[in-house]
Design an enzyme around this catalytic site. Structure first.
Site, PDB file in Angstrom:
ATOM      1  N   LYS A   1     -41.316 -81.961  -7.397  1.00 39.76           N
ATOM      2  CA  LYS A   1     -41.088 -82.372  -8.780  1.00 39.76           C
ATOM      3  C   LYS A   1     -41.776 -81.439  -9.780  1.00 39.76           C
ATOM      4  O   LYS A   1     -41.222 -81.143 -10.833  1.00 39.76           O
ATOM      5  CB  LYS A   1     -41.563 -83.820  -8.973  1.00 39.76           C
ATOM      6  CG  LYS A   1     -40.662 -84.851  -8.294  1.00 39.76           C
ATOM      7  CD  LYS A   1     -39.214 -84.673  -8.705  1.00 39.76           C
ATOM      8  CE  LYS A   1     -38.378 -85.901  -8.498  1.00 39.76           C
ATOM      9  NZ  LYS A   1     -36.953 -85.672  -8.845  1.00 39.76           N
TER      10      LYS A   1
ATOM     11  N   TYR B   1     -43.034 -84.824  -2.410  1.00 38.88           N
ATOM     12  CA  TYR B   1     -42.312 -85.180  -3.638  1.00 38.88           C
ATOM     13  C   TYR B   1     -43.001 -84.576  -4.876  1.00 38.88           C
ATOM     14  O   TYR B   1     -42.344 -84.044  -5.772  1.00 38.88           O
ATOM     15  CB  TYR B   1     -42.285 -86.705  -3.704  1.00 38.88           C
ATOM     16  CG  TYR B   1     -41.475 -87.328  -4.799  1.00 38.88           C
ATOM     17  CD1 TYR B   1     -40.084 -87.318  -4.766  1.00 38.88           C
ATOM     18  CD2 TYR B   1     -42.102 -87.993  -5.856  1.00 38.88           C
ATOM     19  CE1 TYR B   1     -39.346 -87.949  -5.760  1.00 38.88           C
ATOM     20  CE2 TYR B   1     -41.376 -88.623  -6.849  1.00 38.88           C
ATOM     21  CZ  TYR B   1     -39.997 -88.592  -6.793  1.00 38.88           C
ATOM     22  OH  TYR B   1     -39.268 -89.212  -7.780  1.00 38.88           O
TER      23      TYR B   1
END
Ligand code: NAD
Length: 304
Positions: free
Chosen positions: A166, A162
């Site tokens: 991101k 993640y």
């Protein structure tokens, strides 16, 4: 100054719940024609259900607004933009918001966990934005809001996939900002924290209570609006009513003299100086980053 989206077509991905849903309701209240995209899957990216997007569209319509549902995976971003074009003729705003989580300590993280998360967040944002880009250029108007995360900015235990996805969205927006500026295309990124199914099992209720999505939406709407005439390639942290800008900071640095030995030992000797931020700068443009000490600095700068 009133922020209005009259005659603007707004696509919000992953808008069947959480933050995206709230953005859609707010955009519609301010006159936007909204494409509510969501494939209605689980938090880890499994399954699908058209009801997620339908419920939001119904809510917008019953309040007198205009919206259509779209159930495509963001990895088929061209189909999402097709929905916008078929329903409303064009697209002015893309909010890349769809996301999933597949948290695991890196030791246990599978290649599939890494791939799926980077696919949905980063490649999905690419696909949707790529399909919208020709419309933005042609009409000399486009606003892109990417959704990063504090986990991308700072790292977070169990979120290597993640965090990578991101932070990638930030670099993506920073370059789109530079390429799009002359066409009045602005690409910015938010790193939010909000109450949603992503956070409700990890944060305690008193904290969640303060993290309403209505406290994030104003920044997204501002960045997406005509009122935003100059913010481009910027990063904002938004949570619980706190709004702040994030930017890069470079330490004053050390220039090793040509007669000094370029060895790991000399780095070790001066590492504290290298990391001294007393005389720091805030770089924004790659071409300004070529260290001034490069012999051929001028011609490098001209080539950039
Ligand atoms: P959420 O799970 O409620 O919303 C994400 C939505 O994306 C879901 O409705 C899901 O069905 C949809 N989605 C997932 N994969 C999709 C795909 N391939 N195609 C289309 N839709 C898809 O969670 P949220 O908290 O509202 O998250 C919104 C965004 O904000 C995400 O990008 C998330 O990573 C980011 N974010 C949230 C927080 C937070 O504190 N909630 C913090 C940092 C970043």
């Amino acid at each position: 100054m009133t922020v209005s989206f009259k005659d603007k077509v707004v696509v919000v991905t992953g808008a069947g719940g959480g933050l995206g849903k709230h953005y859609c309701l707010e955009f519609a209240k301010r006159g936007a024609k909204v494409v509510v995209n969501d494939l209605g899957g689980s938090l880890s990216g499994q399954g699908g259900d058209s009801r997620a997007a339908d419920v939001v569209v119904e809510e917008i319509k019953s309040a007198g607004g205009e919206a259509v549902a779209d159930y495509n995976n963001v990895l088929e971003g061209d189909k999402i933009i097709d929905t916008a074009v078929k329903a409303f003729g064009t697209v002015h705003v893309v909010v890349n918001n769809a996301g999933i989580l597949r948290d695991a300590q890196f030791k246990k993280m599978s290649e599939q966990d890494f791939q799926l998360v980077t696919d949905v967040h980063t490649n999905g944002a690419f696909k949707v934005t790529k399909a919208a880009w020709p419309y933005f250029r042609k009409q000399h108007y486009g606003r892109i809001i990417n959704t990063a995360s504090p986990a991308g900015l700072y790292g977070n235990f169990g979120q290597a996939n993640y965090s990578a996805a991101k932070l990638g969205l930030i670099g993506f927006a920073e370059t789109l900002a530079k390429e799009g500026d002359r066409y009045n295309i602005k690409a910015n990124t938010i790193a939010p924290l909000a109450r949603s199914r992503m956070t409700e099992s990890i944060l305690p209720p008193p904290i969640l209570e303060q993290l309403g999505p209505e406290k994030v939406a104003p920044m997204v709407l501002y960045l997406a609006s005509e009122a935003n005439t100059d913010l481009n390639g910027e990063i904002f942290e938004v949570a619980a009513g706190f709004y702040a800008q994030i930017r890069w900071e470079r330490s004053g640095g050390v220039l090793f003299k040509p007669d000094e030995s370029f060895t790991p030992e000399s780095v070790a000797k001066r590492i504290e100086e290298i990391m001294d931020f007393d005389d720091s700068s805030k770089p924004e443009l790659l071409k300004n980053q070529y260290p001034k000490m490069l012999n051929d600095y001028k011609s490098l700068n001209e080539a950039a």
